[in-house]
Scaffold this motif. Structure first.
Motif, PDB file in Angstrom:
ATOM      1  N   HIS A  73       1.028  -0.877   0.142  1.00  0.00           N
ATOM      2  CA  HIS A  73       0.427   0.386   0.358  1.00  0.00           C
ATOM      3  C   HIS A  73       0.960   1.022  -0.007  1.00  0.00           C
ATOM      4  O   HIS A  73       2.252   1.067   0.841  1.00  0.00           O
ATOM      5  CB  HIS A  73      -1.167   0.139   0.950  1.00  0.00           C
ATOM      6  CG  HIS A  73      -0.377   0.170   2.513  1.00  0.00           C
ATOM      7  ND1 HIS A  73       0.545  -0.574   2.728  1.00  0.00           N
ATOM      8  CD2 HIS A  73      -0.183   0.941   3.593  1.00  0.00           C
ATOM      9  CE1 HIS A  73       0.600  -0.630   4.491  1.00  0.00           C
ATOM     10  NE2 HIS A  73       0.299   0.342   4.714  1.00  0.00           N
ATOM     11  N   HIS A  75       2.035   4.264   1.952  1.00  0.00           N
ATOM     12  CA  HIS A  75       2.974   4.268   2.841  1.00  0.00           C
ATOM     13  C   HIS A  75       3.932   4.861   2.560  1.00  0.00           C
ATOM     14  O   HIS A  75       4.579   2.925   2.464  1.00  0.00           O
ATOM     15  CB  HIS A  75       2.438   4.479   4.572  1.00  0.00           C
ATOM     16  CG  HIS A  75       0.985   4.138   3.889  1.00  0.00           C
ATOM     17  ND1 HIS A  75      -0.153   3.845   5.073  1.00  0.00           N
ATOM     18  CD2 HIS A  75      -0.147   5.292   3.670  1.00  0.00           C
ATOM     19  CE1 HIS A  75      -1.443   4.543   5.201  1.00  0.00           C
ATOM     20  NE2 HIS A  75      -1.154   5.458   4.627  1.00  0.00           N
ATOM     21  N   HIS A 160      -7.326  -0.640   5.061  1.00  0.00           N
ATOM     22  CA  HIS A 160      -6.517   0.427   5.184  1.00  0.00           C
ATOM     23  C   HIS A 160      -6.092   1.593   4.720  1.00  0.00           C
ATOM     24  O   HIS A 160      -6.354   2.285   5.785  1.00  0.00           O
ATOM     25  CB  HIS A 160      -4.717  -0.798   5.571  1.00  0.00           C
ATOM     26  CG  HIS A 160      -4.261   0.044   6.491  1.00  0.00           C
ATOM     27  ND1 HIS A 160      -3.720   0.954   7.239  1.00  0.00           N
ATOM     28  CD2 HIS A 160      -2.668   0.635   5.696  1.00  0.00           C
ATOM     29  CE1 HIS A 160      -2.593   1.710   8.090  1.00  0.00           C
ATOM     30  NE2 HIS A 160      -1.715   1.349   6.672  1.00  0.00           N
TER      31      HIS A 160
HETATM   32 ZN   LIG Z   1       0.084   2.317   6.416  1.00  0.00          ZN
END
Ligand SMILES: [Zn+2]
Length: 247
Positions: A73, A75, A160
């Motif tokens: 993801h 991040h 998330h």
């Molecule tokens: Zn994360």
């Protein structure tokens, strides 16, 4: 694969699958070795960390290189080392490349989040400048053949974030478990972090899908923390549903 994984700071999960808990933010990176190719799941929080992972992976792979990268993801602690792996094919959930493109709204967020979390601003700026975007977008499920070992990338989110990609590594024989890399859809070391880019209303359903794919016997590797089982993932799913008022 005769190098002791532990010697390189890695935890060996099966004969050809391992993971490392990275210093700093305790983000997990995973490595799957096939006979022809090798896949790294997440690349760390900065270019230097990615370069270190590249060297470790090469040692664990007996001199071969990481050929495929999957990003769990968008991040910073999971993607900012990607530029250290020149030539690797990079996979992400559909939309990640657009989000993190130079003009994308996620690019500035990456830098700001990294600096707010304590990454040195110069290192953050360097990594964001050199960021390698996924060239392969996964919208459903995608099987990759690494040579004698197939793995499945599955876009099970949102949850998330709007772009959650998990990795399933089927068991190679009856004596080893299936391994599921969950990204930050699952966290063991603390309460799952839900930032402004989380999609709480879909998160429990993403975990239902994850459990459906992985089954009861798999080993589940969270984005942060120790390896868990299906029961833990199910309890976390229920806690998230309660936390977000989803019943
Ligand atoms: Zn994360």
């Amino acid at each position: 694969m005769n190098v002791p994984w532990e010697e390189c700071g890695w935890e060996r999960l099966t004969r050809a699958v391992g993971r490392r808990r990275l210093p700093g933010w305790d983000a997990t990176t995973g490595l799957v070795a096939g006979s022809e190719a090798a896949l790294l799941y997440d690349t760390g929080s900065a270019l230097g960390e990615g370069a270190g992972l590249r060297a470790q992976a090469q040692r664990l792979l007996g001199g071969r290189h990481v050929t495929h990268i999957a990003l769990s993801h968008p991040h910073f602690d999971h993607v900012l080392g990607t530029a250290a792996f020149s030539g690797a094919e990079v996979y992400g959930a559909v939309g990640v490349a657009e989000l993190l493109a130079p003009a994308g709204r996620g690019r500035a967020d990456l830098y700001e989040d990294a600096v707010r979390e304590g990454l040195d601003p110069a290192r953050a700026a360097e990594a964001v400048d050199l960021l390698v975007l996924p060239r392969h977008a996964v919208s459903g499920e995608l099987t990759l053949d690494l040579g004698g070992r197939q793995v499945l990338l599955a876009n099970v989110g949102p949850g998330h974030t709007a772009h959650d990609l998990v990795l399933l590594v089927p068991a190679a024989g009856p004596d080893e478990p299936e391994v599921v890399f969950c990204g930050d859809l699952v966290e063991e070391s603390g309460t799952p972090q839900a930032g402004r880019d989380a999609i709480p209303s879909h998160w429990p359903a993403a975990l239902d899908r994850l459990l459906e794919l992985g089954g009861e016997e798999a080993v589940y590797v969270p984005g942060h923390g120790s390896v868990v089982d299906a029961g833990f993932v199910r309890r976390q799913r229920d806690e998230l549903a309660r936390r977000f008022g989803l019943g």
